[in-house]
Design a protein around this motif. Structure first.
Motif, mmCIF file in Angstrom:
data_model
loop_
_atom_site.group_PDB
_atom_site.id
_atom_site.type_symbol
_atom_site.label_atom_id
_atom_site.label_comp_id
_atom_site.label_asym_id
_atom_site.label_seq_id
_atom_site.Cartn_x
_atom_site.Cartn_y
_atom_site.Cartn_z
ATOM 1 N N ILE A 80 0.834 -1.201 0.000
ATOM 2 C CA ILE A 80 0.000 0.000 0.000
ATOM 3 C C ILE A 80 0.872 1.256 0.000
ATOM 4 N N GLU A 81 2.017 1.173 0.722
ATOM 5 C CA GLU A 81 2.921 2.324 0.711
ATOM 6 C C GLU A 81 3.464 2.574 -0.690
ATOM 7 N N ASN A 82 3.750 1.462 -1.387
ATOM 8 C CA ASN A 82 4.195 1.593 -2.780
ATOM 9 C C ASN A 82 3.113 2.198 -3.645
ATOM 10 N N LEU A 83 1.920 1.742 -3.397
ATOM 11 C CA LEU A 83 0.782 2.247 -4.169
ATOM 12 C C LEU A 83 0.663 3.753 -3.993
ATOM 13 N N GLN A 84 0.876 4.202 -2.753
ATOM 14 C CA GLN A 84 0.747 5.620 -2.471
ATOM 15 C C GLN A 84 1.827 6.414 -3.217
ATOM 16 N N LYS A 85 3.036 5.788 -3.279
ATOM 17 C CA LYS A 85 4.137 6.489 -3.953
ATOM 18 C C LYS A 85 3.846 6.699 -5.430
ATOM 19 N N VAL A 86 3.243 5.658 -6.052
ATOM 20 C CA VAL A 86 3.019 5.756 -7.500
ATOM 21 C C VAL A 86 1.675 6.387 -7.844
ATOM 22 N N SER A 87 0.853 6.664 -6.816
ATOM 23 C CA SER A 87 -0.485 7.184 -7.084
ATOM 24 C C SER A 87 -0.420 8.515 -7.817
ATOM 25 N N ARG A 88 -1.278 8.645 -8.800
ATOM 26 C CA ARG A 88 -1.313 9.885 -9.556
ATOM 27 C C ARG A 88 -2.083 10.959 -8.818
ATOM 28 N N GLU A 89 -2.819 10.535 -7.823
ATOM 29 C CA GLU A 89 -3.653 11.508 -7.130
ATOM 30 C C GLU A 89 -2.835 12.329 -6.154
ATOM 31 N N ASP A 90 -2.980 13.612 -6.273
ATOM 32 C CA ASP A 90 -2.281 14.532 -5.368
ATOM 33 C C ASP A 90 -3.259 14.969 -4.290
ATOM 34 N N PRO A 91 -2.938 14.654 -3.016
ATOM 35 C CA PRO A 91 -3.881 14.997 -1.929
ATOM 36 C C PRO A 91 -4.213 16.480 -1.906
ATOM 37 N N ARG A 92 -3.303 17.334 -2.445
ATOM 38 C CA ARG A 92 -3.568 18.765 -2.407
ATOM 39 C C ARG A 92 -4.647 19.165 -3.420
ATOM 40 N N GLU A 93 -4.918 18.227 -4.346
ATOM 41 C CA GLU A 93 -5.940 18.544 -5.354
ATOM 42 C C GLU A 93 -7.259 17.826 -5.058
#
Ligand SMILES: [Zn+2]
Ligand SMILES: [Zn+2]
Length: 364
Positions: free
Chosen positions: A347-360
């Motif tokens: 899941i940590e890896n998933l977060q690293k590659v996620s295209r979603e930016d929490p700021r958006e």
């Protein structure tokens, strides 16, 4: 106005008793309840009632004997007769309010109790499991109600005896105070409007003619009833009085709720838990149906939490018989509360590659 003697078919010398007998026989024969839609019978019934109103009352009878049809001619020769008083007679013989209203007094007076009173409606409740409400069952429903006393056959009189004609009102059920041609009628105080009194009351029912009893009905519950469905069973209520029709039985269903299915009309909603991976990548999951089968449900990739997927025709049967509602699978995203080391890393890896930016993050 026809000759009332002719209408009742009795001689002018007939006794009051003979007049009453003749009237009852004819009234029964032409009663609108027995001759529904028969205009002739209705006409005859009105004539019979009008004839009895005159001959059944000794005072009016004497007046008729003296005046004959002039009694109705009005005006000249009418010997102080106000014809407008008689035009009201038509209202008195309102067919919607037979017998009762005929004898004056309030239309709702006790006098109407004498004949053909419809039995009371009875309410009952049947408890069903959720499954039975969908399948339909034949339920045994105990219903407490008043029934005719078996010992006296509902007459209220001790077996071997019969109710006798009330001497106070001579069976009319009403007593009238005459003021000329106008008679003020009220229910007979002695017989309470029944026209008969019981000299020796039945020991079983105490003279009521009725006893409370628990009847057990088999009630067919159609598939698809909901909590609060009211079923009418015509004629299964309390018996009528004096030959009146019985009332109806109303059975209301109480349906237990299901831990799995939520009822929405004929549709059923079921929560389908899914993992983040299943929701994101798409999956095929098994969904239980209300009849115990399993259905294969295709979850499209990218399904959001709360998404409803419709399984047509797998809901509750429709009461009108036109098929069934749908089964609605509501996707529920399950977030794991405990993670293995490998899961955490993934899941940590998933977060690293996620295209979603929490700021958006978009709130909508
Ligand atoms: Zn009486
Ligand atoms: Zn009895």
């Amino acid at each position: 106005m026809k000759d009332p003697y002719e209408v009742l078919g009795v001689p002018r010398t007939a006794s009051q008793d003979e007049i009453k007998k003749a009237y009852r026989k004819l009234a029964r024969r032409y009663h609108p309840d027995r001759n529904e839609g028969d205009k002739d019978a209705e006409e005859r019934f009105k004539e019979v009632a009008a004839a009895h109103d005159i001959l059944g009352d000794p005072e009016k009878r004497t007046q008729y004997d003296q005046l004959g049809s002039r009694m109705f001619a009005g005006g000249r020769g009418g010997a102080g007769f106000d014809p407008s008083a008689f035009s009201d007679l038509g209202d008195v013989f309102d067919l919607g309010d037979l017998f009762g209203g005929m004898f004056g007094g309030g239309a709702q007076g006790r006098g109407r109790d004498r004949r053909g009173r419809r039995g009371r409606d009875v309410e009952a409740v049947v408890n069903l499991s959720f499954e039975d409400s969908l399948k339909g069952i034949t339920a045994k429903v105990p219903v407490e109600m008043a029934t005719n006393c078996q010992a006296c056959s509902g007459t209220g009189a001790e077996p071997g005896t019969m109710p006798v004609v009330c001497p106070e009102c001579r069976g009319r059920g009403v007593v009238s105070q005459s003021q000329g041609m106008f008679a003020l009628s009220q229910p007979c105080p002695r017989c309470h409007g029944n026209g008969t009194i019981i000299e020796k009351p039945c020991k079983v029912c105490g003279g009521a003619g009725r006893v409370r009893q628990t009847k057990r009905y088999q009630v067919k519950i159609k598939p698809g009833v909901t909590d609060g469905t009211r079923i009418r069973l015509a004629g299964k209520g309390e018996p009528g009085a004096n030959g009146g029709p019985p009332g109806d039985l109303y059975v209301t269903t109480r349906v237990a709720s299901s831990p799995m299915f939520e009822r929405r009309g004929a549709d059923l909603v079921i929560d389908v838990p899914m993992t983040y991976a299943e929701a994101a990548l798409g999956a095929t999951v098994d969904v239980p149906t209300p009849n115990g089968a399993q259905l294969s449900l295709k979850v499209p990739a990218g399904s959001q939490d709360g998404k409803l997927l419709r399984l047509r025709g797998h809901g509750a049967p429709k009461l009108n018989g036109s098929g069934s509602g749908d089964l609605l699978a509501r996707l529920r995203l399950k977030v794991p509360t405990k993670l293995t080391k490998a899961e955490r890393e993934a899941i940590e890896n998933l977060q690293k590659v996620s295209r979603e930016d929490p700021r958006e993050r978009v709130f909508s």
